[in-house]
Scaffold this active site. Structure first.
Site, short mmCIF file in Angstrom:
data_model
loop_
_atom_site.label_atom_id
_atom_site.label_comp_id
_atom_site.label_asym_id
_atom_site.label_seq_id
_atom_site.Cartn_x
_atom_site.Cartn_y
_atom_site.Cartn_z
N SER A 1 0.83 -1.22 0.00
CA SER A 1 0.00 0.00 0.00
C SER A 1 0.86 1.26 0.00
CB SER A 1 -0.99 0.00 1.17
OG SER A 1 -0.33 0.25 2.39
N ARG B 1 22.55 -13.62 2.99
CA ARG B 1 22.06 -12.24 2.87
C ARG B 1 22.78 -11.46 1.76
NH1 ARG B 1 18.93 -10.03 6.05
NH2 ARG B 1 19.48 -11.29 7.84
N MET C 1 10.80 -6.97 3.99
CA MET C 1 11.01 -7.68 5.24
C MET C 1 12.38 -8.36 5.29
SD MET C 1 8.32 -6.79 6.71
CE MET C 1 8.18 -7.81 8.17
N HIS D 1 8.74 3.24 8.80
CA HIS D 1 8.49 2.38 9.97
C HIS D 1 7.25 2.91 10.70
CE1 HIS D 1 9.42 -0.47 13.07
NE2 HIS D 1 9.20 0.47 13.96
N ASP E 1 16.04 0.01 11.66
CA ASP E 1 15.14 1.14 11.96
C ASP E 1 15.89 2.26 12.71
OD1 ASP E 1 13.03 -0.33 10.86
OD2 ASP E 1 12.60 -1.31 12.76
N GLN F 1 -1.25 7.89 7.57
CA GLN F 1 -0.17 8.88 7.69
C GLN F 1 1.08 8.44 6.95
OE1 GLN F 1 -0.67 11.92 9.09
NE2 GLN F 1 -2.76 11.15 9.21
N GLU F 2 1.33 7.13 6.94
CA GLU F 2 2.49 6.61 6.20
C GLU F 2 2.40 7.01 4.74
OE1 GLU F 2 3.59 2.47 6.79
OE2 GLU F 2 2.46 2.41 8.66
C1 GRF Z 1 3.98 -0.62 6.74
O1 GRF Z 1 3.32 -0.55 7.98
C2 GRF Z 1 5.39 -0.08 6.88
O2 GRF Z 1 5.49 0.96 7.78
C3 GRF Z 1 6.14 -1.29 7.36
O3 GRF Z 1 5.57 -2.37 6.65
C4 GRF Z 1 4.22 -2.06 6.31
C5 GRF Z 1 4.09 -2.22 4.83
O4 GRF Z 1 2.77 -2.05 4.40
N1 GRF Z 1 7.54 -1.13 7.15
P1 GRF Z 1 2.45 -1.96 2.85
O5 GRF Z 1 2.99 -3.24 2.22
O6 GRF Z 1 3.12 -0.74 2.31
O7 GRF Z 1 0.96 -1.89 2.75
#
Ligand code: GRF
Length: 209
Positions: free
Chosen positions: A13, A65, A90, A109, A145, A173-174
């Site tokens: 998203s 890695r 991730m 984050h 982070d 907000q992100e």
């Molecule tokens: C978000 O909450 C971001 O802050 C975290 O992982 C999530 C990813 O969500 N790092 P999306 O895949 O962007 O919907």
């Protein structure tokens, strides 16, 4: 015109919000030249394909890695990526990866760092009983982070809410914060002093080289 490379592992998203803002011109002078995932079934990749973007899968399973990171960096270079945006990616980046794009890797984050780094930040914040929560966009350094902060957005934690509604309100907000941060970094009117991002006058510094 700068090339953004998005790295994601899940629903995407944040990537989708960035793509919308690139398309509308809200993110200025940029295009998305690669959307790369370590997970073939990431929802964000399906969105990238629907949008006609360059969607790349580089599976991480069973790889060391740095071995994986070398493949990812090669793909980013091929797509001529200037700025790497981690959006729900991730995987911890190896120090080698971080050094390939100095001050050119951003992460989002879902907490007000340095509070609640790591997984399930919104749940951690809710369980702790904080009254203010939010999100952080920061430069990526070699620690999780941790790098210099570019943008933070805060919201009040509502008594009538639960962890799910809190996470959803932070996510809204992100979607605003990430595009703001990208515009700031692409404009280049800042310097990093210690771990602080300090804005400089537009005239003093040009955009990214
Ligand atoms: C978000 O909450 C971001 O802050 C975290 O992982 C999530 C990813 O969500 N790092 P999306 O895949 O962007 O919907």
């Amino acid at each position: 015109m700068k090339n953004l490379g998005i790295l994601l592992s899940g629903r995407g998203s944040n990537f989708e919000a960035i793509a919308k803002n690139v398309a509308s011109g809200e993110i200025r002078d940029a295009r998305i030249s690669a959307v790369l995932s370590n997970k073939a079934d990431a929802g964000g990749l399906a969105i990238a394909r629907q949008l006609g973007l360059n969607a790349i899968v580089i599976p991480s399973k069973g790889k060391q890695r740095e071995e994986h990171d070398r493949e990812v960096v090669a793909a980013l270079r091929q797509a001529k990526v200037d700025l790497v945006c981690l959006a729900g990616y991730m995987r911890l980046l190896s120090p080698w990866f971080v050094q390939q794009f100095p001050r050119r890797i951003l992460n989002i984050h879902p907490s007000l760092l340095p509070a609640f780094p790591g997984l399930e930040a919104q749940e951690q914040a809710f369980a702790y009983g904080v009254k203010i929560a939010g999100c952080t966009v920061h430069f990526v350094d070699e620690e999780l982070d941790h790098g210099p902060i570019i943008v933070q957005k805060a919201i009040q934690v509502l008594d009538k809410g639960d962890e799910r509604t809190l996470a959803a309100r932070i996510l809204e907000q992100e979607h605003i914060a990430y595009s703001e941060a990208i515009n700031i970094v692409l404009a280049g009117n800042f310097e990093i002093v210690g771990r602080k991002m300090v804005m400089t006058l537009a005239a003093e510094k040009g955009p990214l080289p």
